[in-house]
Design a protein around this motif. Structure first.
Motif, PDB file in Angstrom:
ATOM      1  N   ARG A  77       0.830  -1.204   0.000  1.00 47.74           N
ATOM      2  CA  ARG A  77       0.000   0.000   0.000  1.00 47.74           C
ATOM      3  C   ARG A  77       0.862   1.250   0.000  1.00 47.74           C
ATOM      4  N   SER A  79       3.892   1.495  -1.197  1.00 48.67           N
ATOM      5  CA  SER A  79       4.497   1.592  -2.531  1.00 48.67           C
ATOM      6  C   SER A  79       3.527   2.213  -3.523  1.00 48.67           C
ATOM      7  N   TYR A  80       2.278   1.774  -3.457  1.00 44.96           N
ATOM      8  CA  TYR A  80       1.258   2.317  -4.358  1.00 44.96           C
ATOM      9  C   TYR A  80       1.061   3.811  -4.112  1.00 44.96           C
ATOM     10  N   ASN A  81       0.918   4.177  -2.844  1.00 51.16           N
ATOM     11  CA  ASN A  81       0.693   5.590  -2.509  1.00 51.16           C
ATOM     12  C   ASN A  81       1.862   6.469  -2.914  1.00 51.16           C
ATOM     13  N   ALA A  84       1.209   6.730  -6.931  1.00 51.90           N
ATOM     14  CA  ALA A  84      -0.126   7.020  -7.458  1.00 51.90           C
ATOM     15  C   ALA A  84      -0.416   8.509  -7.350  1.00 51.90           C
ATOM     16  N   TYR A 161       9.615   6.071  -9.018  1.00 51.70           N
ATOM     17  CA  TYR A 161       9.150   4.765  -9.481  1.00 51.70           C
ATOM     18  C   TYR A 161      10.128   3.663  -9.082  1.00 51.70           C
ATOM     19  N   ALA A 164       9.573   2.909  -5.463  1.00 52.11           N
ATOM     20  CA  ALA A 164       8.360   2.108  -5.278  1.00 52.11           C
ATOM     21  C   ALA A 164       8.609   0.652  -5.669  1.00 52.11           C
ATOM     22  N   THR A 168       8.195  -2.548  -3.211  1.00 55.05           N
ATOM     23  CA  THR A 168       7.317  -3.658  -3.599  1.00 55.05           C
ATOM     24  C   THR A 168       8.076  -4.978  -3.572  1.00 55.05           C
ATOM     25  N   LEU A 204       3.296  -3.849 -10.282  1.00 57.00           N
ATOM     26  CA  LEU A 204       2.782  -2.653  -9.607  1.00 57.00           C
ATOM     27  C   LEU A 204       3.271  -1.377 -10.279  1.00 57.00           C
ATOM     28  N   VAL A 208       0.692   1.176 -12.233  1.00 59.73           N
ATOM     29  CA  VAL A 208       0.465   2.539 -11.740  1.00 59.73           C
ATOM     30  C   VAL A 208       0.964   3.562 -12.749  1.00 59.73           C
ATOM     31  N   LYS A 211      -1.731   3.804 -15.269  1.00 62.93           N
ATOM     32  CA  LYS A 211      -2.868   4.499 -14.647  1.00 62.93           C
ATOM     33  C   LYS A 211      -2.621   6.002 -14.573  1.00 62.93           C
TER      34      LYS A 211
END
Length: 222
Positions: A77, A79-81, A84, A161, A164, A168, A204, A208, A211
């Motif tokens: 989570r 890593s995503y935040n 993102a 990146y 992250a 991950t 991931l 992202v 996205k």
């Protein structure tokens, strides 16, 4: 403890602390100018101590069943935040005009915003000494080099990146090595202990990235 491990921990802490320098500056904004450096230094020192204490406590629990699995999910989570794109509200910080008040505000605000840092560092490092050294070096860099760090991350998004991806990978490694999985006869072959975390990191980061680009294109068409 190796130099490479220390550098990786410093890098992770810096990547996850983008907003902390802003909080510290805001917390000390009402302190008289001639006392401001003292408040920042005191708050920074207390923030370092709080992070090290929290990491010392957390690292004791990582060998318990399912703790690494939960920690890995939290790290995913984080890593995503980290990469993102999202809108965030400004931190609700009440500056103090007293040195001691500013020190307490800085330390508490920094700690509250750094729970993810502590989890990430405790997950990646082996032992408290590398964590302590990484925190002691990274926090002054974050505070006094915040403008440079921010501009570098904005200019070279690949830095964020890459960070992250590293987190991950660490999350995946924690999850596949969790001792609690053995109780449910969920055995992951040793040959996949490297493949699974790498695959998770790639999926991931790529997902992202796509996205974020789709979100940019959508905004451009509005």
């Amino acid at each position: 403890m190796t130099i490479l491990q220390i550098l990786s921990l410093i890098g992770i802490d810096i990547l996850l602390s983008g907003d902390n320098a802003v909080v510290i500056a805001l917390a000390a904004s009402k302190v008289p100018p001639h006392m401001r450096n003292r408040a920042i230094f005191g708050g920074t020192l207390m923030a370092i101590v709080l992070r090290i204490v929290a990491a010392t406590v957390l690292i004791q629990f990582l060998d318990l069943p399912f703790v690494q699995l939960v920690g890995g999910l939290i790290l995913l989570r984080i890593s995503y935040n980290l990469i993102a794109q999202k809108e965030e509200d400004d931190p609700n910080i009440k500056p103090s005009d007293k040195v001691w008040g500013a020190i307490k505000t800085i330390a508490i605000a920094d700690f509250a915003m750094s729970i993810d840092n502590v989890i990430a560092l405790s997950s990646v490092a082996e032992g408290i000494l590398p964590i302590a050294v990484g925190i002691a070096i990274s926090i002054p860099i974050i505070i006094f080099g915040s403008k440079l760090l921010t501009s570098l991350m904005e200019r070279y998004p690949i830095i964020v990146y890459a960070g992250a991806g590293l987190l991950t990978y660490a999350a995946g490694k924690m999850m596949v090595e969790d001792k609690g999985l053995e109780k449910f006869h969920i055995l992951i072959p040793d040959s996949l202990h490297l493949v699974v975390p790498i695959a998770m990191a790639i999926i991931l980061v790529v997902a992202v990235f796509v996205k974020n680009n789709m979100a940019k294109e959508a905004k451009a068409t509005i």
